[in-house]
Design an enzyme around this catalytic site. Structure first.
Site, mmCIF file in Angstrom:
data_model
loop_
_atom_site.group_PDB
_atom_site.id
_atom_site.type_symbol
_atom_site.label_atom_id
_atom_site.label_comp_id
_atom_site.label_asym_id
_atom_site.label_seq_id
_atom_site.Cartn_x
_atom_site.Cartn_y
_atom_site.Cartn_z
ATOM 1 N NE ARG A 151 34.280 14.813 33.767
ATOM 2 C CZ ARG A 151 34.414 13.699 33.479
ATOM 3 N NH1 ARG A 151 34.418 12.715 34.397
ATOM 4 N NH2 ARG A 151 35.111 13.598 32.277
ATOM 5 C CE LYS A 175 31.402 15.738 31.486
ATOM 6 N NZ LYS A 175 31.804 16.466 30.349
ATOM 7 C CG HIS A 243 36.182 21.393 35.528
ATOM 8 N ND1 HIS A 243 35.861 20.168 35.865
ATOM 9 C CD2 HIS A 243 36.934 21.402 34.298
ATOM 10 C CE1 HIS A 243 36.153 19.533 34.706
ATOM 11 N NE2 HIS A 243 36.415 20.178 33.801
ATOM 12 N NE ARG A 246 38.041 16.363 34.778
ATOM 13 C CZ ARG A 246 37.879 14.848 34.712
ATOM 14 N NH1 ARG A 246 38.206 14.260 35.511
ATOM 15 N NH2 ARG A 246 37.795 14.457 33.382
ATOM 16 C CG HIS A 269 39.431 13.125 29.134
ATOM 17 N ND1 HIS A 269 40.312 13.768 28.900
ATOM 18 C CD2 HIS A 269 38.464 13.785 29.853
ATOM 19 C CE1 HIS A 269 40.128 14.707 29.658
ATOM 20 N NE2 HIS A 269 38.819 14.765 30.018
ATOM 21 C CE1 TYR A 278 43.817 19.771 31.428
ATOM 22 C CE2 TYR A 278 43.144 17.636 30.338
ATOM 23 C CZ TYR A 278 42.951 18.786 31.014
ATOM 24 O OH TYR A 278 41.853 19.179 31.783
#
Length: 302
Positions: A151, A175, A243, A246, A269, A278
């Site tokens: 990110r 995150k 983004h 990514r 994730h 994806y």
């Protein structure tokens, strides 16, 4: 310390939410409290029991009228429920309908990655006739986003201690304060090494990797403006953002056969469902090629 401050601290310390998430939750609850105060003349922070389910529905309806997206409204309701869940933990009485209310259904949209050719053109677009170290910095950022799937804020928060070019890996603060180790391709290491050698600013372990021209840590809004210029120069769509690089990293790995679990780890994730989108992109592309090439889908020649 009032309930609001204690809730914010709870989100940061116990829940481990990122600064951006906490900021959004705080703003969402402020929007809710302001509406309820005006609509029902109730201070929801002090007297949640006085609220009715119609008050909550009216607030959500007002957000729809104000053109907030379903995703934003879902997050806003999560923020409100989070605050009252915290109050419940502290022994306060909270109406059951608040805690059991459901967010509007969010229809997931597929990420819009660049093609492999477009991604490479973005990386190679820098003009060395300008300030050389700045060009190399931009190229290093582009290649980290596409070559390592970071990110933009993860890349810009890197300090020199986070990168080991000899071992070809980087320690990423993702995150929710979750860390992950990301392998770096030799091409990525070469570009990073070249940038670091040219950068005129300090490069000790605690110094930032990416600097602005005034010697402070480079900021995302400045880089996003640069991306907009690159997008214009290369005639790319508005969806070609930092983004999107990514997204391109993940989409191209899945399309070339990498397992979805491995991609999940690389992206950081927490949920596999976030990564499985994806595979949907890959399946969509497969169907396009299938329809374009299969003989049964081609019109008969006269």
């Amino acid at each position: 310390m009032n309930d609001m401050k204690r809730w914010i601290r709870w989100l940061q310390v116990e829940k481990g939410y990122s600064i951006n998430t906490v900021t959004s939750y705080k703003a969402d609850f402020a929007d809710f409290a302001r509406f309820i105060s005006e609509h029902a003349e109730i201070n929801p922070e002090a007297d949640a029991r006085a609220m009715k389910i119609s008050d909550l529905r009216s607030w959500l309806s007002s957000r729809v009228r104000r053109k907030y997206s379903a995703r934003s409204n879902s997050r806003a309701l999560s923020a409100v429920k989070s605050f009252f869940t915290f109050q419940l933990r502290c022994g306060k009485e909270i109406p059951e309908f608040v805690l059991k209310s459901r967010a509007p259904r969010v229809i997931p949209s597929l990420p819009r990655p660049l093609t492999q050719d477009q991604a490479k053109r973005v990386i190679d677009n820098e003009n060395p006739s300008k300030i050389l170290w700045v060009c190399e910095r931009n190229k290093a950022l582009f290649i980290l986003l596409y070559g390592a799937g970071l990110r933009i804020n993860e890349a810009l928060s890197l300090n020199h201690a986070n990168i080991d070019l000899n071992r070809k890996e980087a320690l990423i603060d993702g995150k929710g304060n979750k860390q992950r180790v990301v392998p770096l391709l030799p091409e990525v290491c070469d570009v990073l090494d070249n940038y670091v050698r040219l950068c005129p600013y300090a490069s000790s372990a605690t110094d930032p990797v990416f600097y602005g021209v005034r010697g402070k840590r480079f900021r995302a809004p400045v880089f996003e403006r640069h991306m907009a210029k690159v997008r214009s120069e290369l005639n790319l769509k508005e969806s070609a953002t930092p983004h999107a690089l990514r997204h391109s990293f993940a989409s191209h790995l899945v399309a070339n056969g990498m397992g979805i679990r491995t991609v999940q780890e690389l992206l950081g994730h927490a949920s596999l469902a976030s990564t499985q989108v994806y595979t949907d992109i890959s399946d969509t592309k497969l169907m396009e090629v299938y329809q374009e090439t299969h003989p049964l889908n081609k019109p008969d020649k006269a």
